[in-house]
Design an enzyme around this catalytic site. Structure first.
Site: not given
Length: 720
Positions: A229, A655, A88
């Site tokens: 991810d 992230s 992402h």
């Protein structure tokens, strides 16, 4: 002797108390030894010394971690500048390279050699070259009346000071060096960061979205999780290893530090730490400020983004072209839409308001006992200001979400062109006309669909009118009421069809015969001016109160820090380098429910739904799972791990951050938090807060077995 006894007692208390709450905290690396956080980490299980994590005079783990793009973290996992981050985080770049013909979002991308790695214009990777404490410099300027306390925390002053100190430093003129000064602890401390920014970043590997976004919006912020991810990029540099814009002659960066990768596995209770760039937290809010966050920010954001996303979702489902155009926009919007929903729920479920009230009561007792008048009054003064600012903040949130984050068209004001035409300044008119084509292309860029945005406007304009009283709306609403009898749909159709920038034909017609009348009658320009007028009006109203609030927070946070002593405090996140430590650990979200600390590929097949885009499993991956063809990455029982939980304290910006074991070896990649922890930006919950991480073994399995990228694994140092 009494002072020595007190110091020894304080040190013991610090370590013991720190161990009790070892998982909370986004610690500054440069204060590890001063605050004794390194001692707390060792007590938790760390087997490294402080200078192996952060060494201002040498190479350390810090040098393998950087800012990926503008809002994520990435880590270096090979001596040739190979970056690991989240899928992402790389999503914008993947989408940038995608088209209906080359749909890397759906199909994935695997560069089989360095020659096939894709240059990604605009993408950057930033290392922290040096950190300098400039608190004394700032405080002297305040004392000398060169700057006020409020101005000292402002972006303009901080940037000016950063440039001044950069020009005095030995780093002046070095390639890629950019200085940044920032306040910490609400302006009680200040640090200067020298960043080294690389601009030739190339896309190397990205799994299909059916792996990298498996579970989609449904599983976002949820556990159990089975999302692969991750994505990979590479830093390229000039012949001397220095930052340089893209050139075919650039070479992979020979990095001074990269992370070793452990596939030895992990178990419950294992030490885990995360180094990264957490974006923003608000851990020191009062009760009134938490309520403001819920009611004036989260609630309107939820309603407005939900309405826009419904339009986008329908349009994306109907067209592959639109799906690719809006994939990244939708993902960014929905992420914090769901975060806002979860935060408001968690604030209630976790009794955050009660926790904050208890803290305020304890602080009042502390202030009274220590005869601190400033501390005794500060919470009450904050509450009075919040009562004034909350209604304005609600208006501001509605305005920005609708007109600056929701509707894309109507962002241009031709004031200079109008003035030139009015003054009959032909040379300036000619210059302005030459710019209009570029402006049109920026509006109608490859990720914009005029008809989709028209539909968004038809939903959001009337929604805003429902949410904001008539006297508080931008002036365009009075115009719509007078000229269109409140018919928002007809107004939108006219604006999106008749405006100068609505079509190439309209633009060309205007450029052939530009007039003041055409500008004054243009609905999009009128609309744009009105939204900026309202934005400036609200900003002006909030400015002085926000400044006063900033000074009160400086006092409150200083007082809270004194109250906690000898336990150290950490500053709120502000997208600077931090370290958080904890353990691999399961949790019990509610009575009768227990969540294990890891998931396996078995759960991927259990969730599979060929009719739901979020839960499609690629045929090749399904075949690998059914055959249990996991190679050396499997668990001892033959299963394949996917994700795991840890008690690390993270937020947005983390992230892509590396999850490291006690030896500083990479065991995973942080990518999310759990649903129950979504009040964590305001209040850390020791029992419920968990970080969701992608197991590095699943990354390597996908890379090798699905992507056939054994050459990338050969670059890495694998610890078995």
């Amino acid at each position: 002797m009494n002072r020595l006894k007190f110091y020894l007692w304080a040190l013991v208390a610090l370590v013991m108390t720190g161990a009790a709450r070892a998982d909370e905290g986004m610690w500054l690396l440069q204060l590890m030894q001063q605050q004794h956080s390194i001692d707390m980490m060792k007590k938790q299980g760390l087997l490294l010394e402080a200078n192996e994590l952060y060494n201002p005079n040498g190479v350390s783990l810090k040098d393998a971690v950087g800012i990926f793009g503008g809002g994520c973290t990435g880590e270096i996992i090979s001596p040739e500048g190979l970056i690991l981050t989240n899928h992402h985080c790389g999503y914008d770049a993947i989408q940038q390279h995608s088209s209906v013909e080359h749909d890397y979002l759906t199909d994935g991308f695997w560069a089989t050699s360095k020659e096939k790695e894709l240059p990604t214009p605009g993408l950057k990777f930033t290392f922290i070259e040096r950190i300098v404490d400039i608190t004394d410099i700032v405080n002297k300027k305040i004392a000398d009346k060169e700057v006020s306390e409020v101005e000292a925390m402002s972006r303009n002053f901080m940037q000016k000071l950063a440039e001044e100190l950069y020009n005095q430093s030995d780093l002046k003129g070095k390639k890629g060096i950019v200085p940044q000064a920032l306040p910490f602890y609400a302006g009680n401390k200040f640090y200067l960061f020298f960043k080294k920014i690389y601009t030739d970043i190339r896309m190397v590997a990205a799994p299909p979205s059916s792996v990298g976004k498996f579970g989609g919006e449904t599983d976002n912020w949820m556990w159990p999780r089975h999302t692969g991810d991750f994505s990979m990029f590479r830093i390229y540099a000039d012949a001397n290893g220095e930052p340089a814009d893209y050139s075919a002659s650039n070479q992979p960066l020979k990095t001074k530090k990269f992370l070793k990768i452990s596939i030895k596995g992990l178990k419950g209770g294992d030490y885990a730490m995360i180094m990264g760039f957490p974006g923003s937290t608000s851990r020191y809010l009062t009760v009134s400020e938490v309520k403001k966050r819920m009611e004036a920010e989260n609630a309107p954001r939820i309603r407005i983004r939900g309405a826009r996303q419904d339009v986008l979702k329908e349009a994306m489902a109907a067209s592959d072209k639109v799906r690719i155009q809006y994939a990244s926009k939708y993902a960014r919007s929905s992420n914090y839409w769901k975060n806002s929903i979860g935060m408001n729920k968690a604030i209630i479920d976790n009794d955050v308001l009660g926790t904050k009230a208890a803290q305020e009561a304890k602080f009042a007792d502390f202030a009274k006992a220590n005869h601190q008048a400033d501390y005794a009054e500060v919470v009450n003064r904050i509450d009075k200001l919040v009562a004034k600012t909350s209604p304005l903040n609600y208006q501001f949130t509605c305005l920005t979400e609708v007109f600056f984050g929701g509707i894309e068209f109507g962002n241009v004001v031709l004031s200079t062109t109008r003035q030139a035409l009015e003054e009959k300044n032909d040379s300036l008119v000619k210059v302005q006309m030459s710019k209009l084509t570029k402006v049109f292309e920026e509006i109608h860029n490859k990720d914009y669909d005029h008809e989709v945005d028209r539909k968004v406007a038809k939903v959001l304009l009337p929604l805003y009118a429902e949410m904001v009283p008539a006297e508080q709306r931008p002036s365009i609403y009075k115009f719509i009421e007078d000229k269109y009898k409140g018919d928002y749909s007809r107004f939108v159709d006219d604006m999106y069809s008749q405006s100068i920038f609505a079509s190439k034909a309209n633009l060309e017609k205007f450029m052939k015969k530009p007039t003041v009348k055409a500008i004054d009658n243009d609905l999009a320009l009128m609309y744009c001016q009105s939204k900026y007028d309202k934005f400036n009006e609200l900003s002006k109203q909030l400015k002085n109160m926000d400044n006063e609030l900033a000074l009160l927070h400086k006092t409150y946070i200083r007082g809270l820090g004194e109250m906690k002593l000898p336990v150290p405090s950490y500053p709120d996140a502000n997208f600077t380098l931090r370290l958080t430590y904890g353990n691999v650990k399961p949790y019990d979200p509610k009575d009768g429910v227990h969540f294990n600390y890891y998931t396996t590929t078995k759960g991927i097949l259990e969730k599979e739904n060929p009719n739901d885009r979020e839960f499609v499993v690629p045929a090749k991956l399904k075949e690998l799972i059914l055959k249990k063809d996991y190679g050396r990455y499997a668990l001892p029982n033959g299963e394949m791990p996917v994700c795991f939980l840890s008690t690390n304290d993270i937020t947005g910006g983390n992230s892509g951050s590396p999850v490291l074991n006690a030896h500083g070896e990479l065991i995973g990649c942080a990518f999310d938090g759990n649903w129950e922890s979504l009040s964590g930006d305001i209040n850390f919950d020791n029992k419920l807060q968990r970080c969701i991480n992608l197991d590095i073994r699943y990354v390597l399995f996908i890379l090798e077995k699905l992507g056939n990228c054994g050459h990338l694994i050969n670059e890495m140092t694998i610890v078995e």
